[in-house]
Scaffold this active site. Structure first.
Site, PDB file in Angstrom:
ATOM      1  N   HIS A  64       0.821  -1.221   0.000  1.00 16.59           N
ATOM      2  CA  HIS A  64       0.000   0.000   0.000  1.00 16.59           C
ATOM      3  C   HIS A  64       0.853   1.268   0.000  1.00 16.59           C
ATOM      4  O   HIS A  64       0.339   2.356  -0.258  1.00 16.59           O
ATOM      5  CB  HIS A  64      -0.995  -0.010   1.165  1.00 16.59           C
ATOM      6  CG  HIS A  64      -0.416   0.307   2.510  1.00 16.59           C
ATOM      7  ND1 HIS A  64      -0.045  -0.667   3.419  1.00 16.59           N
ATOM      8  CD2 HIS A  64      -0.150   1.483   3.117  1.00 16.59           C
ATOM      9  CE1 HIS A  64       0.410  -0.101   4.514  1.00 16.59           C
ATOM     10  NE2 HIS A  64       0.359   1.212   4.367  1.00 16.59           N
ATOM     11  N   ASP A  94       0.516  -7.632   1.714  1.00 20.58           N
ATOM     12  CA  ASP A  94       0.880  -6.219   1.783  1.00 20.58           C
ATOM     13  C   ASP A  94       2.395  -6.013   1.719  1.00 20.58           C
ATOM     14  O   ASP A  94       2.940  -5.148   2.394  1.00 20.58           O
ATOM     15  CB  ASP A  94       0.313  -5.563   3.050  1.00 20.58           C
ATOM     16  CG  ASP A  94       0.301  -4.038   2.950  1.00 20.58           C
ATOM     17  OD1 ASP A  94       0.301  -3.518   1.821  1.00 20.58           O
ATOM     18  OD2 ASP A  94       0.317  -3.370   4.007  1.00 20.58           O
ATOM     19  N   SER A 170       4.623   2.714   7.703  1.00 18.35           N
ATOM     20  CA  SER A 170       4.321   1.547   6.882  1.00 18.35           C
ATOM     21  C   SER A 170       5.498   1.173   5.995  1.00 18.35           C
ATOM     22  O   SER A 170       6.080   2.016   5.318  1.00 18.35           O
ATOM     23  CB  SER A 170       3.107   1.834   6.001  1.00 18.35           C
ATOM     24  OG  SER A 170       1.945   2.003   6.773  1.00 18.35           O
TER      25      SER A 170
END
Length: 318
Positions: A64, A94, A170
């Site tokens: 993402h 992910d 992230s």
């Protein structure tokens, strides 16, 4: 009768705190230089973190973070800026893999996440909210969590930690006190305090290997649509199982592995190669790349009212 030795010296609290600080600082010195800021080039804007895992510029981040970008801008802690191309991505875990156009210098080692225990030190390094190369520390709160990802798939073997994460963290590494990457920071629960998640390093290692070899993560496909249902008691008795739920086939794709193997709409799938199937997520989990092109036994309660074993040959999911 026992006795207490009054001469036992109490532990030096300052020394313990100093040892804790030293272990964290040492781990940061090892992994920190390998952590980069990742920015999309073209398309929707956005940024996150990533970390090099080889001297030739292979960088792991979150899917993402790169989103649909083919090219990203990479900034290292010493201010070096280069670009890199996205080699591959896996929505189901992910994870994305980037190849930098030039070496980014330092690189980090992926550790064995199976050796983790609750209570182990967990250190997060990243670029939260634009504050570059921020460090937070906590502990491994839980292991083996499951988390629903954007594709709808249930991702297994997720690490839960209380190391503070924010947008921008992230894709950054979750690091052990020994200076090894034990996870890839991926998500926080909005509104919760001190609950964050990381993709286990062993999962990341598997995804990277698949992308380097095949350009994607291979998963097996049998060509059915099904629903998780309460297993009728008569079916459970006939199968001799204590399962309370199963999967009922709603649709079979023509000419797919399931159709060729004799599965029909209305069949109940009870087990795959001896592993119980209590829901659709079990099928998703069990149909990994290792089953592609390999005879796979499916135990069903068929529409004919019989317990039957079917042999399927799963194919690679496109």
């Amino acid at each position: 009768m026992g006795y207490m030795d009054k001469d036992i010296a109490p532990q030096n609290e300052g020394a313990l705190i100093d040892a804790y600080s030293q272990s964290i600082a040492a781990a940061i010195d090892i992994v920190g230089p390998a952590v980069s800021r990742i920015e999309r080039v073209g398309g929707r804007q956005g940024h996150g973190s990533g970390f090099a895992v080889s001297p030739d510029g292979l960088i792991i981040t979150n899917n993402h973070v790169v989103d649909d970008a083919k090219v990203v801008r990479i900034t290292t802690p010493d201010g070096f800026v280069t670009e890199g191309r996205v080699l591959g991505r896996d929505v189901d875990t992910d994870i994305a893999l980037i190849r930098a156009n030039s070496s980014t210098g330092a690189w980090a080692k992926l550790g064995d996440s199976q050796r983790l225990r609750r209570g182990h030190i967990a250190i997060a390094i990243g670029n939260p909210l634009g504050f570059e190369w921020t460090v937070t520390a906590g502990i491994v709160s839980a292991l083996g969590r499951s988390m629903r990802v954007a594709s709808g798939r249930l991702m297994e073997d997720v690490i839960q930690t209380d190391a503070a994460l924010n947008p921008g963290n992230s894709g950054g590494p979750l690091v052990s006190s020994g200076g090894e990457v034990i996870g890839v920071n991926t998500a926080v629960i909005q509104g919760a305090q001190s609950i964050a998640f990381a993709v286990a390093s062993n999962t990341a290692n598997f995804v990277v290997s698949e992308i380097l070899r095949y350009g994607q993560v291979r998963r097996a496909f049998i060509g059915i649509a099904g629903d998780t249902i309460v297993l009728p008691r008569r079916v459970a008795l006939a199968a001799g199982t204590v399962q309370t739920t199963s999967v009922r086939i709603r649709r079979v794709e023509p000419a797919g592995p399931a159709a060729k193997g004799g599965l029909q709409e209305g069949d109940y799938i009870l087990a795959i190669d001896g592993s119980p199937v209590g829901g659709v997520d079990d099928i998703v989990r069990l149909m990994d790349g290792s089953r592609i092109g390999r005879d796979t036994e499916i135990l069903v309660f068929s529409v004919a009212g019989r317990i039957e074993k079917k042999i399927l040959l799963p194919m690679a999911r496109s």
